[in-house]
Design a protein around this motif. Structure first.
Motif, PDB file in Angstrom:
ATOM      1  N   GLU A   1      -7.476   2.478   6.763  1.00  0.00           N
ATOM      2  CA  GLU A   1      -6.865   1.198   7.084  1.00  0.00           C
ATOM      3  C   GLU A   1      -7.712   0.020   6.588  1.00  0.00           C
ATOM      4  O   GLU A   1      -8.917   0.154   6.370  1.00  0.00           O
ATOM      5  CB  GLU A   1      -6.680   1.084   8.600  1.00  0.00           C
TER       6      GLU A   1
ATOM      7  N   ARG B 198       0.833  -1.203   0.000  1.00  0.00           N
ATOM      8  CA  ARG B 198       0.000   0.000   0.000  1.00  0.00           C
ATOM      9  C   ARG B 198       0.866   1.251   0.000  1.00  0.00           C
ATOM     10  O   ARG B 198       1.823   1.358   0.761  1.00  0.00           O
ATOM     11  CB  ARG B 198      -0.920   0.012   1.219  1.00  0.00           C
TER      12      ARG B 198
ATOM     13  N   GLN C 220      -4.818  11.553   0.756  1.00  0.00           N
ATOM     14  CA  GLN C 220      -4.394  10.321   1.451  1.00  0.00           C
ATOM     15  C   GLN C 220      -5.074   9.092   0.872  1.00  0.00           C
ATOM     16  O   GLN C 220      -5.642   8.253   1.579  1.00  0.00           O
ATOM     17  CB  GLN C 220      -4.663  10.439   2.954  1.00  0.00           C
ATOM     18  N   GLU C 221      -4.974   8.991  -0.437  1.00  0.00           N
ATOM     19  CA  GLU C 221      -5.578   7.866  -1.157  1.00  0.00           C
ATOM     20  C   GLU C 221      -4.652   6.661  -1.101  1.00  0.00           C
ATOM     21  O   GLU C 221      -3.429   6.787  -1.043  1.00  0.00           O
ATOM     22  CB  GLU C 221      -5.828   8.277  -2.619  1.00  0.00           C
ATOM     23  N   ASN C 222      -5.236   5.465  -1.114  1.00  0.00           N
ATOM     24  CA  ASN C 222      -4.467   4.231  -1.097  1.00  0.00           C
ATOM     25  C   ASN C 222      -4.269   3.695  -2.514  1.00  0.00           C
ATOM     26  O   ASN C 222      -5.239   3.353  -3.195  1.00  0.00           O
ATOM     27  CB  ASN C 222      -5.179   3.158  -0.271  1.00  0.00           C
TER      28      ASN C 222
ATOM     29  N   TYR D 277      -2.407   0.577  -4.548  1.00  0.00           N
ATOM     30  CA  TYR D 277      -1.943  -0.768  -4.225  1.00  0.00           C
ATOM     31  C   TYR D 277      -1.184  -1.386  -5.391  1.00  0.00           C
ATOM     32  O   TYR D 277      -1.591  -1.257  -6.558  1.00  0.00           O
ATOM     33  CB  TYR D 277      -3.132  -1.672  -3.887  1.00  0.00           C
TER      34      TYR D 277
ATOM     35  N   VAL E 195       0.245   5.339   0.484  1.00  0.00           N
ATOM     36  CA  VAL E 195      -0.709   6.399   0.824  1.00  0.00           C
ATOM     37  C   VAL E 195      -0.233   7.675   0.140  1.00  0.00           C
ATOM     38  O   VAL E 195       0.872   8.168   0.421  1.00  0.00           O
ATOM     39  CB  VAL E 195      -0.812   6.587   2.343  1.00  0.00           C
TER      40      VAL E 195
ATOM     41  N   HIS F 286      -9.303   4.628   0.959  1.00  0.00           N
ATOM     42  CA  HIS F 286      -8.735   5.531   1.967  1.00  0.00           C
ATOM     43  C   HIS F 286      -8.795   4.806   3.311  1.00  0.00           C
ATOM     44  O   HIS F 286      -9.730   4.043   3.564  1.00  0.00           O
ATOM     45  CB  HIS F 286      -9.527   6.846   2.068  1.00  0.00           C
TER      46      HIS F 286
ATOM     47  N   TYR G 262      -9.269  -3.972   1.418  1.00  0.00           N
ATOM     48  CA  TYR G 262      -8.362  -2.843   1.250  1.00  0.00           C
ATOM     49  C   TYR G 262      -9.149  -1.716   0.581  1.00  0.00           C
ATOM     50  O   TYR G 262      -9.561  -1.834  -0.571  1.00  0.00           O
ATOM     51  CB  TYR G 262      -7.162  -3.228   0.394  1.00  0.00           C
TER      52      TYR G 262
END
Length: 213
Positions: free
Chosen positions: A198, A6, A13-15, A17, A8, A196, A193
């Motif tokens: 956890e 991941r 604060q985008e995830n 992957y 960030v 944004h 997942y």
């Protein structure tokens, strides 16, 4: 086994992957890497782990999930793959100008393949099912690896929350259906997942997330 890395990224604060397996083939999901250091970190991870990206996947067309598509396009020749219903959103320059009031300096790659809704995307020894989960946008999807019980939900489902439905193309009725009639049917031990925040599991969300009840 699959490996999930991941990143960030960007001001929201985008995830982003990178998902790979022992074949070293990989898919990149929601490449929102905007700043130079974020783009370099992504490329360095792929190079250091000797990965071969074979798909660039978008859970939906919002700009914060697609800022870095040009970097992947230039490095690996991959164009973003998105659901047909979200094609109008893939004009990142227009989105950024209208929503943020600023220009966007990077080139925007054309969309490649349209995602096979209810079909699969293959990489290495694994398959990702493309589950339609509209509501945040008309074309929002979730990528689900049935073998590993892992899902990438974009902005449909967050840990103890859900995505907004007040943007153009959003729908409370649709996202409610996506949550209760699509995602809630996945095994409880499915690791989620999100776009944004956890990771979580389907079981946790069914128990504690009021939007999943």
């Amino acid at each position: 086994m699959i490996e999930v890395k991941r990143f960030v990224v960007n001001m929201l604060q985008e995830n982003c992957y990178v998902v790979s397996d022992d074949s070293r083939e990989a898919v990149i999901i929601d490449c929102g890497a905007m700043y130079d250091e974020e783009r370099r970190a992504l490329l360095d991870y792929i190079a250091n782990h000797q990965l071969k990206p074979v798909h660039l996947l978008s859970t939906h067309g919002h700009f914060d999930h697609n800022f870095g598509n040009d970097t992947v396009w230039k490095a690996y020749g991959l164009k973003p793959e998105v659901a047909e219903a979200d094609l109008p959103l893939m004009d990142i320059k227009k989105q950024v100008n209208e929503l943020l009031g600023v220009g966007y300096e990077h080139e925007v790659p054309p969309v490649g393949s349209l995602l096979p809704i209810n079909g699969t995307i293959g990489f290495g020894h694994h398959q990702l099912k493309v589950l339609p989960t509209p509501g945040h946008t008309r074309g929002s999807v979730t990528f689900y690896c049935e073998d590993e019980h892992v899902a990438f939900s974009g902005d449909t489902l967050f840990r103890m929350s859900i995505g907004r439905t007040d943007f153009e193309g959003g729908s409370w009725q649709q996202i409610s259906h996506s949550l209760k009639q699509v995602l809630a049917l996945l095994p409880d031990d499915t690791k989620v997942y999100s776009g944004h925040g956890e990771p979580t599991t389907i079981g946790e969300e069914k128990r504690w997330n009021p939007y999943m009840r």
